[in-house]
Design a protein around this motif. Structure first.
Motif, PDB file in Angstrom:
ATOM      1  N   THR A 160      -5.740   6.495  18.534  1.00  0.00           N
ATOM      2  CA  THR A 160      -6.606   7.079  19.552  1.00  0.00           C
ATOM      3  C   THR A 160      -7.615   8.012  18.881  1.00  0.00           C
ATOM      4  N   PRO A 161      -8.628   8.451  19.617  1.00  0.00           N
ATOM      5  CA  PRO A 161      -9.546   9.434  19.029  1.00  0.00           C
ATOM      6  C   PRO A 161      -8.837  10.708  18.588  1.00  0.00           C
ATOM      7  N   THR A 162      -7.702  11.010  19.223  1.00  0.00           N
ATOM      8  CA  THR A 162      -6.973  12.232  18.894  1.00  0.00           C
ATOM      9  C   THR A 162      -6.235  12.132  17.567  1.00  0.00           C
ATOM     10  N   ASN A 163      -5.550  10.989  17.342  1.00  0.00           N
ATOM     11  CA  ASN A 163      -4.751  10.879  16.112  1.00  0.00           C
ATOM     12  C   ASN A 163      -5.472  10.175  14.974  1.00  0.00           C
ATOM     13  N   ALA A 164      -6.615   9.566  15.239  1.00  0.00           N
ATOM     14  CA  ALA A 164      -7.339   8.857  14.182  1.00  0.00           C
ATOM     15  C   ALA A 164      -7.644   9.736  12.975  1.00  0.00           C
ATOM     16  N   TRP A 180      -9.806   1.485  21.845  1.00  0.00           N
ATOM     17  CA  TRP A 180     -10.431   2.432  22.776  1.00  0.00           C
ATOM     18  C   TRP A 180     -11.947   2.321  22.828  1.00  0.00           C
ATOM     19  N   LEU A 181     -12.558   1.655  21.877  1.00  0.00           N
ATOM     20  CA  LEU A 181     -14.013   1.521  21.914  1.00  0.00           C
ATOM     21  C   LEU A 181     -14.478   0.535  22.969  1.00  0.00           C
ATOM     22  N   ALA A 204     -18.625   9.342  14.695  1.00  0.00           N
ATOM     23  CA  ALA A 204     -18.732  10.757  14.375  1.00  0.00           C
ATOM     24  C   ALA A 204     -17.367  11.369  14.130  1.00  0.00           C
ATOM     25  N   LEU A 205     -16.386  10.971  14.924  1.00  0.00           N
ATOM     26  CA  LEU A 205     -15.031  11.499  14.779  1.00  0.00           C
ATOM     27  C   LEU A 205     -14.447  11.150  13.424  1.00  0.00           C
ATOM     28  N   THR A 206     -14.581   9.887  13.030  1.00  0.00           N
ATOM     29  CA  THR A 206     -13.983   9.460  11.773  1.00  0.00           C
ATOM     30  C   THR A 206     -14.748  10.000  10.584  1.00  0.00           C
TER      31      THR A 206
END
Length: 212
Positions: A160-164, A180-181, A204-206
């Motif tokens: 998920t964006p949280t645990n990635a 999720w994308l 951006a997150l990664t």
């Protein structure tokens, strides 16, 4: 392109399930416009092979591969459809042999040290870690990196964006895979603008994870 190159195309590999091949090109455009130029179309639906054909022929600047490849026939069909790479949830000798015959980059699935060692013996150094969260998550992958530092992974399953970011911070992780994308509700609504936004946010997150 080899499997290691594949992991460097994007920090996130979208895992896409399409029930309508007509959506393949718009989804590919949305992901590309959001900064993600690779996608894994899973062979879980009747539309998957045609979706791969359309992206391969109409969106050449997006690298499209086939995921959930579980049989020799599927490996050949995906290659014939124009897939640029193959992803398997696990690895049997029969499946590996068929995938190797296609000469496409392959991310074979492994979830244990023994499975990873067996794949390494066969010459694979770039693997899919699946199901990632159910198999111990970042702590398990970090532990695997101790005795097997030569292996690189794309963890998939529960990302998920949280645990990635926790996965991407590991030295043996090249990218993560996630659904999720392209969420089912966005696909049902044909909300490609939302998919583009999710792709941009994921990039951006990664990217942030790699610099922290």
């Amino acid at each position: 392109m080899n499997a290691k190159d594949l992991l460097s195309l994007s920090p996130v590999l979208p895992v896409v399930v399409l029930h309508d091949a007509e959506q393949a090109v718009p989804v590919a455009h949305a992901l590309r416009d959001g900064g993600v130029r690779v996608m894994e179309l899973t062979l879980r639906t009747d539309a998957a092979l045609e979706a791969i054909r359309r992206v391969a022929s109409e969106v050449p600047d997006v690298v499209v591969g086939a995921g959930t490849v579980i049989s020799p026939d599927q490996a050949k069909q995906a290659a014939d459809a124009g897939a640029a790479f193959l992803v398997t949830p696990g690895a049997t000798d029969t499946l590996l042999d068929a995938a190797v015959e296609t000469r496409l980059p392959l991310l074979p699935g492994a979830s244990t040290v023994s499975e990873a060692m067996r794949l390494a013996e066969r010459g694979f150094d770039t693997l899919k870690f699946f199901p990632a969260e159910a198999s111990g998550g970042p702590a398990a992958l970090s532990a695997i990196g101790g005795p097997l530092p030569q292996l690189r992974f794309c963890p998939t399953g529960g990302i998920t964006p949280t645990n990635a970011p926790r996965y991407l911070a590991l030295p043996n992780v090249g990218c993560v895979g996630g659904t999720w994308l392209t969420p089912a509700d966005a696909l049902a609504a044909r909300d490609y603008a939302r998919i583009e936004t999710l792709a941009r946010e994921a990039s951006a997150l990664t990217a942030e994870a790699r610099t922290t």
